[in-house]
Motif scaffolding. Structure first.
Motif, short mmCIF file in Angstrom:
data_model
loop_
_atom_site.label_atom_id
_atom_site.label_comp_id
_atom_site.label_asym_id
_atom_site.label_seq_id
_atom_site.Cartn_x
_atom_site.Cartn_y
_atom_site.Cartn_z
N TYR A 185 19.13 27.62 52.05
CA TYR A 185 19.91 26.42 51.77
C TYR A 185 20.59 26.46 50.41
CZ TYR A 185 21.08 21.62 50.62
OH TYR A 185 21.75 20.49 50.21
N LEU A 199 28.85 22.43 50.07
CA LEU A 199 28.86 21.17 50.81
C LEU A 199 29.80 20.16 50.16
CD1 LEU A 199 25.15 20.55 51.88
CD2 LEU A 199 27.13 20.83 53.37
N LYS A 207 31.03 20.74 56.02
CA LYS A 207 30.76 19.32 55.85
C LYS A 207 29.29 18.96 56.06
CE LYS A 207 35.12 18.69 55.16
NZ LYS A 207 35.61 18.50 53.78
N THR A 208 28.61 19.68 56.95
CA THR A 208 27.24 19.34 57.31
C THR A 208 26.43 20.61 57.55
OG1 THR A 208 27.99 17.31 58.39
CG2 THR A 208 25.76 18.04 58.90
N ILE A 261 22.52 21.93 59.14
CA ILE A 261 21.25 21.61 59.83
C ILE A 261 20.23 22.62 59.32
CG2 ILE A 261 20.06 21.44 62.04
CD1 ILE A 261 22.74 20.79 63.32
N PRO A 321 23.55 13.02 52.47
CA PRO A 321 24.51 12.64 53.51
C PRO A 321 25.04 13.81 54.32
CG PRO A 321 25.52 12.53 51.33
CD PRO A 321 24.06 12.75 51.11
N ASN A 322 24.92 15.03 53.77
CA ASN A 322 25.46 16.20 54.46
C ASN A 322 24.37 17.09 55.04
OD1 ASN A 322 27.33 15.86 51.68
ND2 ASN A 322 28.45 15.90 53.61
N ILE A 323 23.13 16.60 55.06
CA ILE A 323 22.00 17.41 55.49
C ILE A 323 21.29 16.75 56.66
CG2 ILE A 323 19.83 18.50 54.80
CD1 ILE A 323 20.77 18.23 51.90
N THR A 324 21.01 17.53 57.69
CA THR A 324 20.21 17.05 58.82
C THR A 324 19.08 18.06 59.05
OG1 THR A 324 22.13 16.01 59.88
CG2 THR A 324 20.20 16.43 61.26
#
Length: 235
Positions: free
Chosen positions: A6, A13, A19-20, A22, A52-55
């Motif tokens: 990451y 990001l 943009k995102t 996972i 906001p950009n991490i799932t």
């Protein structure tokens, strides 16, 4: 992506087309004790990253989302793996569902692969060698698949011995490294029957050693899948 990577994409990001992301943790899947040597990045507890950009992959699964209706056809873009760049600048190869499926089915039929065969996946699955030889092909046939998250010659030898792996697809560098292991004689490798791959020439000494072990070596078998698509140059 796995969480140990990451930090490499975090600076991108919101500052690029990315943009995102996972993020997954391998340790979420270490449910049972094992005597295999587990690398630190695999055993590391999940990092509860937030933003906001991490799932988190865990949250994706927990959401219970269902896939939408299938709208792609045989001639629509399926995947765009990049070439390794060994013979030039890396290029994205645009493969349709038709070409990807053809390589999957034709490759497994060429090898006369049977469901009872146990294979090992060691090549990166974002590249066509691992995608077709280590993932799509075995899934199509229904093989048992032993996966390594990163190349480790000792872990590979241990898995061959423990799970009686009979076939795997790799680049010659991996195969050379595998047999260069000073402890290789400690492992029972008698289950190996076939090695496949390509991307570079196999040294004659290694090929002769494999022949002496009764191992059938197939080289360049995924060349069609690797370079058969339409080159894509990002703007």
């Amino acid at each position: 992506m796995s969480q140990e990577l990451y930090s490499r994409v975090e600076p991108l990001l919101g500052k690029s087309i990315l943009k995102t992301v996972i993020v997954a943790a391998y340790s979420d899947y270490l449910k049972q004790p094992t005597t295999l040597a587990v690398p630190d990045f695999i055993a590391a507890p999940r990092s509860d990253l937030a933003g906001p950009n991490i799932t988190l992959w865990r949250d994706v699964l927990a959401s219970g989302l269902k896939p939408g209706p299938l709208t792609a056809g045989p001639d629509d873009l399926c995947v765009m793996p990049y070439t390794s760049g060994t013979t030039g600048t890396p290029k994205g190869c645009m493969h349709t569902h038709r070409s990807a499926m053809h390589t999957t089915v034709a490759g497994m039929r060429w090898f006369a692969m049977q469901p009872e065969v146990t294979l090992m996946a060691v090549a990166p699955m974002f590249h066509v060698t691992g995608m077709q030889g280590g993932m799509n092909g075995p899934l199509y046939v229904g093989n048992t698949l032993v996966m390594l998250s990163r190349w480790d010659r000792s872990a590979a030898a241990e898995c061959v011995q423990r799970y009686r792996v009979s076939s795997w697809t790799a680049v010659p560098t991996m195969i050379q490294d595998f047999f260069a292991n000073p402890d290789i004689a400690k492992y029972d490798l008698s289950s190996i029957r076939r090695l496949t791959g390509g991307g570079a020439a196999m040294p004659a000494a290694v090929a002769q050693r494999l022949e002496g072990m009764g191992v059938h070596l197939l080289r360049g078998v995924w060349a069609v899948g690797n370079h058969g698509g339409h080159p894509y140059q990002p703007s």
